[in-house]
Write a protein that holds these residues in place. Structure first.
Motif, mmCIF file in Angstrom:
data_model
loop_
_atom_site.group_PDB
_atom_site.id
_atom_site.type_symbol
_atom_site.label_atom_id
_atom_site.label_comp_id
_atom_site.label_asym_id
_atom_site.label_seq_id
_atom_site.Cartn_x
_atom_site.Cartn_y
_atom_site.Cartn_z
ATOM 1 N N LEU A 62 0.704 -1.196 -0.255
ATOM 2 C CA LEU A 62 -0.049 0.109 0.151
ATOM 3 C C LEU A 62 0.679 1.271 0.454
ATOM 4 C CD1 LEU A 62 -2.824 -1.370 2.087
ATOM 5 C CD2 LEU A 62 -3.286 -0.680 0.374
ATOM 6 N N GLU A 63 2.167 0.946 0.899
ATOM 7 C CA GLU A 63 2.621 2.355 0.787
ATOM 8 C C GLU A 63 3.706 2.293 -0.302
ATOM 9 O OE1 GLU A 63 4.386 5.295 1.607
ATOM 10 O OE2 GLU A 63 4.424 5.137 3.859
ATOM 11 N N SER A 64 4.602 1.338 -0.960
ATOM 12 C CA SER A 64 4.983 1.245 -2.226
ATOM 13 C C SER A 64 4.377 2.151 -3.175
ATOM 14 C CB SER A 64 6.091 0.356 -2.160
ATOM 15 O OG SER A 64 4.863 -0.675 -2.954
ATOM 16 N N ILE A 65 2.657 1.051 -3.136
ATOM 17 C CA ILE A 65 2.036 1.258 -5.302
ATOM 18 C C ILE A 65 0.881 2.451 -4.770
ATOM 19 C CG2 ILE A 65 1.014 -0.394 -6.629
ATOM 20 C CD1 ILE A 65 4.157 -0.956 -6.681
ATOM 21 N N LEU A 66 0.463 2.543 -3.711
ATOM 22 C CA LEU A 66 -0.272 3.448 -3.457
ATOM 23 C C LEU A 66 -0.562 4.369 -3.129
ATOM 24 C CD1 LEU A 66 -3.630 1.040 -3.382
ATOM 25 C CD2 LEU A 66 -2.791 1.752 -5.085
ATOM 26 N N GLY A 67 0.673 4.902 -2.408
ATOM 27 C CA GLY A 67 1.466 5.898 -1.431
ATOM 28 C C GLY A 67 0.693 5.463 -0.217
ATOM 29 N N PHE A 68 -0.346 4.915 0.614
ATOM 30 C CA PHE A 68 -0.552 5.052 1.408
ATOM 31 C C PHE A 68 -0.671 4.784 2.610
ATOM 32 C CE2 PHE A 68 -4.642 3.324 4.532
ATOM 33 C CZ PHE A 68 -5.402 3.736 4.487
ATOM 34 N N CYS A 69 -0.459 4.874 4.104
ATOM 35 C CA CYS A 69 0.871 4.662 4.535
ATOM 36 C C CYS A 69 -0.228 4.323 5.479
ATOM 37 C CB CYS A 69 1.650 5.562 5.071
ATOM 38 S SG CYS A 69 2.440 5.669 6.767
ATOM 39 N N VAL A 70 -0.774 3.160 6.438
ATOM 40 C CA VAL A 70 -1.094 2.925 7.380
ATOM 41 C C VAL A 70 -1.057 2.882 8.427
ATOM 42 C CG1 VAL A 70 -2.831 0.668 8.919
ATOM 43 C CG2 VAL A 70 -1.901 0.579 5.991
ATOM 44 N N GLY A 71 0.473 3.388 8.992
ATOM 45 C CA GLY A 71 0.706 3.370 10.169
ATOM 46 C C GLY A 71 0.845 4.777 10.566
ATOM 47 N N CYS A 72 0.681 5.841 9.326
ATOM 48 C CA CYS A 72 0.492 7.091 9.013
ATOM 49 C C CYS A 72 -0.860 7.510 10.203
ATOM 50 C CB CYS A 72 0.554 7.877 7.701
ATOM 51 S SG CYS A 72 2.597 7.727 7.439
ATOM 52 N N LYS A 73 -1.580 6.680 9.426
ATOM 53 C CA LYS A 73 -3.120 6.659 9.663
ATOM 54 C C LYS A 73 -3.433 6.297 11.314
ATOM 55 C CE LYS A 73 -4.061 7.942 5.854
ATOM 56 N NZ LYS A 73 -3.643 9.398 4.946
ATOM 57 N N ILE A 74 -3.172 5.269 11.496
ATOM 58 C CA ILE A 74 -2.885 5.344 13.186
ATOM 59 C C ILE A 74 -2.390 6.335 14.360
ATOM 60 C CG2 ILE A 74 -2.107 3.335 14.868
ATOM 61 C CD1 ILE A 74 -2.110 1.314 12.847
ATOM 62 N N TYR A 75 -1.989 6.757 13.429
ATOM 63 C CA TYR A 75 -0.040 8.412 13.904
ATOM 64 C C TYR A 75 -1.535 9.415 14.147
ATOM 65 C CZ TYR A 75 2.508 11.198 15.702
ATOM 66 O OH TYR A 75 3.518 12.639 15.996
ATOM 67 N N ILE A 76 -2.589 9.292 13.018
ATOM 68 C CA ILE A 76 -3.299 10.769 12.861
ATOM 69 C C ILE A 76 -4.571 10.164 14.060
ATOM 70 C CG2 ILE A 76 -5.174 12.222 11.925
ATOM 71 C CD1 ILE A 76 -3.028 11.128 9.468
ATOM 72 N N PHE A 77 -4.972 9.118 14.011
ATOM 73 C CA PHE A 77 -5.844 8.619 14.993
ATOM 74 C C PHE A 77 -5.371 8.743 16.793
ATOM 75 C CE2 PHE A 77 -8.291 5.659 17.557
ATOM 76 C CZ PHE A 77 -9.597 5.768 17.662
ATOM 77 N N LEU A 78 -4.067 8.633 16.954
ATOM 78 C CA LEU A 78 -3.327 8.691 17.904
ATOM 79 C C LEU A 78 -3.735 10.556 18.362
ATOM 80 C CD1 LEU A 78 -0.764 6.153 17.897
ATOM 81 C CD2 LEU A 78 -3.217 6.162 18.846
ATOM 82 N N VAL A 79 -3.090 10.858 17.816
ATOM 83 C CA VAL A 79 -2.783 12.613 17.577
ATOM 84 C C VAL A 79 -4.077 13.234 17.888
ATOM 85 C CG1 VAL A 79 -2.645 14.542 16.329
ATOM 86 C CG2 VAL A 79 -0.842 12.818 16.361
ATOM 87 N N LYS A 80 -5.192 12.298 17.383
ATOM 88 C CA LYS A 80 -6.681 13.018 17.706
ATOM 89 C C LYS A 80 -7.277 13.273 18.514
ATOM 90 C CE LYS A 80 -8.185 13.533 12.978
ATOM 91 N NZ LYS A 80 -8.304 14.842 12.259
ATOM 92 N N LEU A 81 -6.383 11.422 19.763
ATOM 93 C CA LEU A 81 -7.138 10.929 20.632
ATOM 94 C C LEU A 81 -6.518 12.055 21.670
ATOM 95 C CD1 LEU A 81 -7.726 7.596 20.324
ATOM 96 C CD2 LEU A 81 -9.360 9.483 19.991
#
Length: 238
Positions: A198-217
């Motif tokens: 997902l990161e290399s082909i689509l540029g979608f970083c799952v870990g980044c989304k988890i980080y954003i969720f933790l930031v929002k919390l």
């Protein structure tokens, strides 16, 4: 071109090492993920053989002998000369240790200087317009990957890990038992493969989304203005 080459050698994937909040080039991150993708692919084939492959093999040039007996399913039982397969994971362990260090090296400015994949990926994206992202979310992704890798290392080396723990803590953990189920190790490699794809082909970083969720919390970086303003959409890219 020469100026870009000098800048790459000096800064690698960093935008400006003097900034309070460090930004890295997401193009380099994606290329690096694509390079490292070969390791979980190899591990998938290894673990499929371990989990689903036969542990016995018939010796070549031997004759099977009919025992004139059948099993519960009325299958004829033959007597053969067979050997039990012994799995040896030294090469797989070295690969896992290498990629674990790659995950850890990317988390710091100094460590990035010693990462061959960061240097190579930085050169491969020369001439492309950078996409600057804060390093914090990427660190979350690499911590997640390092956790998966560590579990797989324990799976391949349960005796060594138990021996170290016993030596450090004075415990008596059995060294002849694997505490990581094979299905767990296989599924973690599949997940790791998916995340890196997902990161290399689509540029979608799952870990980044988890980080954003933790930031929002408010769990991480609650006093970091840049991180608090990270958006799930285009605002995430600066």
């Amino acid at each position: 071109m020469l100026d870009n080459l000098k800048d790459t050698i000096k800064n690698l994937w960093f935008r400006n090492l003097g900034e309070e909040v460090i930004y890295i080039n997401n193009n380099v991150v994606r290329v690096r993920a694509g390079i490292l993708l070969i390791i979980p692919i190899y591990m998938i084939f290894t673990l499929i053989e371990v989990v689903y492959g036969s542990t016995w093999s018939v010796v070549l040039n031997t004759t099977s002998v009919d025992t004139f007996e059948t099993d519960w399913n009325d299958h004829i039982i033959y007597q053969v000369e067979a050997i039990k397969k012994v799995f040896e994971y030294s090469f797989q362990t070295k690969l896992l240790v290498y990629i674990l260090f790659e995950m850890l090296l990317g988390m710091s400015i100094i460590g990035a200087r010693f990462s061959p994949t960061i240097l190579l990926s930085s050169f491969l994206v020369l001439g492309r317009k950078p996409e600057w992202n804060p390093i914090g979310p990427k660190r979350c992704a690499w911590i997640l990957g390092a956790t998966f890798i560590s579990v797989c290392i324990v799976f391949f080396n349960p005796d060594i890990v138990a021996f170290w723990i016993n030596g450090l803590l004075g415990t008596s953990i059995p060294i002849d038992k694997n505490y990581v189920p094979s299905w767990l190790a296989l599924n973690l490699v599949w997940i790791c493969l998916l995340f890196m794809w997902l990161e290399s082909i689509l540029g979608f970083c799952v870990g980044c989304k988890i980080y954003i969720f933790l930031v929002k919390l408010g769990i991480v970086n609650r006093y970091c203005e840049v991180c608090e303003n990270i958006d799930m959409g285009e605002n995430f890219k600066k």
